[in-house]
Design a protein around this motif. Structure first.
Motif, PDB file in Angstrom:
ATOM      1  N   VAL A  87       4.624   5.312  -6.202  1.00 26.99           N
ATOM      2  CA  VAL A  87       5.898   4.716  -5.791  1.00 26.99           C
ATOM      3  C   VAL A  87       6.461   5.548  -4.638  1.00 26.99           C
ATOM      4  O   VAL A  87       6.507   6.773  -4.734  1.00 26.99           O
ATOM      5  CB  VAL A  87       6.928   4.731  -6.949  1.00 26.99           C
ATOM      6  CG1 VAL A  87       8.174   3.941  -6.558  1.00 26.99           C
ATOM      7  CG2 VAL A  87       6.336   4.214  -8.247  1.00 26.99           C
ATOM      8  N   ALA A 106       4.002   0.552  -4.693  1.00 24.06           N
ATOM      9  CA  ALA A 106       5.387   0.139  -4.939  1.00 24.06           C
ATOM     10  C   ALA A 106       6.291   0.905  -3.979  1.00 24.06           C
ATOM     11  O   ALA A 106       6.127   2.120  -3.811  1.00 24.06           O
ATOM     12  CB  ALA A 106       5.774   0.426  -6.377  1.00 24.06           C
ATOM     13  N   ASP A 159       4.565  -3.553  -2.558  1.00 29.90           N
ATOM     14  CA  ASP A 159       5.340  -4.246  -3.560  1.00 29.90           C
ATOM     15  C   ASP A 159       6.782  -3.737  -3.421  1.00 29.90           C
ATOM     16  O   ASP A 159       7.090  -2.646  -3.887  1.00 29.90           O
ATOM     17  CB  ASP A 159       4.734  -3.869  -4.929  1.00 29.90           C
ATOM     18  CG  ASP A 159       5.247  -4.735  -6.036  1.00 29.90           C
ATOM     19  OD1 ASP A 159       6.023  -5.664  -5.748  1.00 29.90           O
ATOM     20  OD2 ASP A 159       4.875  -4.460  -7.197  1.00 29.90           O
ATOM     21  N   ARG A 189      10.248  -3.152  -4.344  1.00 27.75           N
ATOM     22  CA  ARG A 189      10.860  -3.232  -5.677  1.00 27.75           C
ATOM     23  C   ARG A 189      12.373  -3.103  -5.674  1.00 27.75           C
ATOM     24  O   ARG A 189      13.023  -3.426  -6.651  1.00 27.75           O
ATOM     25  CB  ARG A 189      10.325  -2.104  -6.556  1.00 27.75           C
ATOM     26  CG  ARG A 189       8.856  -2.184  -6.866  1.00 27.75           C
ATOM     27  CD  ARG A 189       8.626  -2.930  -8.170  1.00 27.75           C
ATOM     28  NE  ARG A 189       7.214  -2.989  -8.494  1.00 27.75           N
ATOM     29  CZ  ARG A 189       6.571  -2.027  -9.149  1.00 27.75           C
ATOM     30  NH1 ARG A 189       7.209  -0.958  -9.547  1.00 27.75           N
ATOM     31  NH2 ARG A 189       5.285  -2.151  -9.396  1.00 27.75           N
TER      32      ARG A 189
END
Ligand SMILES: *Cc1c(COP(=O)(O)O)cnc(C)c1O
Length: 247
Positions: free
Chosen positions: A107, A132, A173, A175
């Motif tokens: 992330v 992410a 992605d 988020r």
């Protein structure tokens, strides 16, 4: 004297206390503590302390420099795989280091330019990885020099327009959002900053529906309870777990 046992005991107590404070803040806000992810920020901490924290049950770890993270991952190789530790990059990432970050992190909290997004997308595409990402936003206009500006109606509008450029990056992605409040700000200012990030998120949900913008990464040792009351879904905590840093 068993220094390691002392460290582990202290860590266990600190982690329990932090979890308790998270639960209490959730209680005040009518929220479920399961909706707030604790990310232990381990910058400046030695690998053995990270391993001790992992053995106390922590799974999410945050670093702010890729060189430091890579060195620790080498030291910890094979020790934090079952279940796997999840690594969060919480510090500014230079575009030229995007490949190294994409190869090591799960992330990235600090996406702060389309240029960086493009680099991350390209290297993730080459390696077949998905990453992410959270968009870092500067809500207050002070403190951090990084993050998309959002301290006025005009800067917010420009930032929302710019973020449209994140649509269609197949390996990223998106988020949600991340912010840092000014250090030592009074509670009213903290609420304003965290509330503004949440409001921006609600805006993005309506205007850029390619993401649900679900995550709000906000709150550190000095302000995580206010952040949770204002909707944080991820808190990034260093000193409350590991003690003061000598920086
Ligand atoms: C250091 C750091 C934290 C943790 O700060 P503490 O005050 O030690 O809890 C959180 N987020 C970022 C981006 C950091 O650099």
């Amino acid at each position: 004297m068993d220094g390691r046992a002392t460290t582990v005991g202290l860590l266990r107590d600190n982690i329990r206390a932090v979890r308790q404070r998270i639960a209490e803040a959730c209680g005040r806000a009518g929220r479920d503590p399961a909706d707030v992810l604790l990310v232990a920020v381990t910058k400046t901490r030695p690998a053995e302390e990270i391993l001790a924290a992992y053995r106390c049950g922590l799974r999410h770890f945050g670093e702010n420099r890729i060189e430091e993270l890579e060195a620790k991952l080498r030291a910890l190789r094979g020790h934090m795989d079952e279940p796997p530790a999840v690594w969060h990059m919480v510090g500014h990432v230079q575009s030229r280091k995007a490949g190294r970050v994409a190869a090591t992190c799960d992330v990235v909290h600090s996406l702060d330019s389309l240029r960086l997004a493009g680099r991350l997308e390209r290297t993730c595409g080459e390696s077949g990885r998905r990453l992410a990402v959270l968009v870092e936003v500067n809500v207050s206009g002070e403190g951090t020099k990084y993050g998309y500006p959002a301290w006025s109606a005009e800067t917010r509008r420009a930032t929302v327009e710019e973020l449209a450029g994140l649509e269609g990056l197949a390996h990223l992605d998106v988020r949600g959002l991340m912010t840092m409040a000014p250090l030592g700000a009074p509670e009213g200012e903290l609420r304003r900053v965290f509330g503004a990030l949440r409001a921006l998120r609600d805006d993005l949900r309506a205007t850029l529906p390619f993401s649900d913008w679900a995550e709000l990464s906000m709150g550190m040792t000095d302000d995580f309870e206010v952040a949770i009351e204002e909707g944080a879904t991820m808190v990034r905590i260093g000193r409350a777990i590991f003690g003061p840093r000598n920086e």
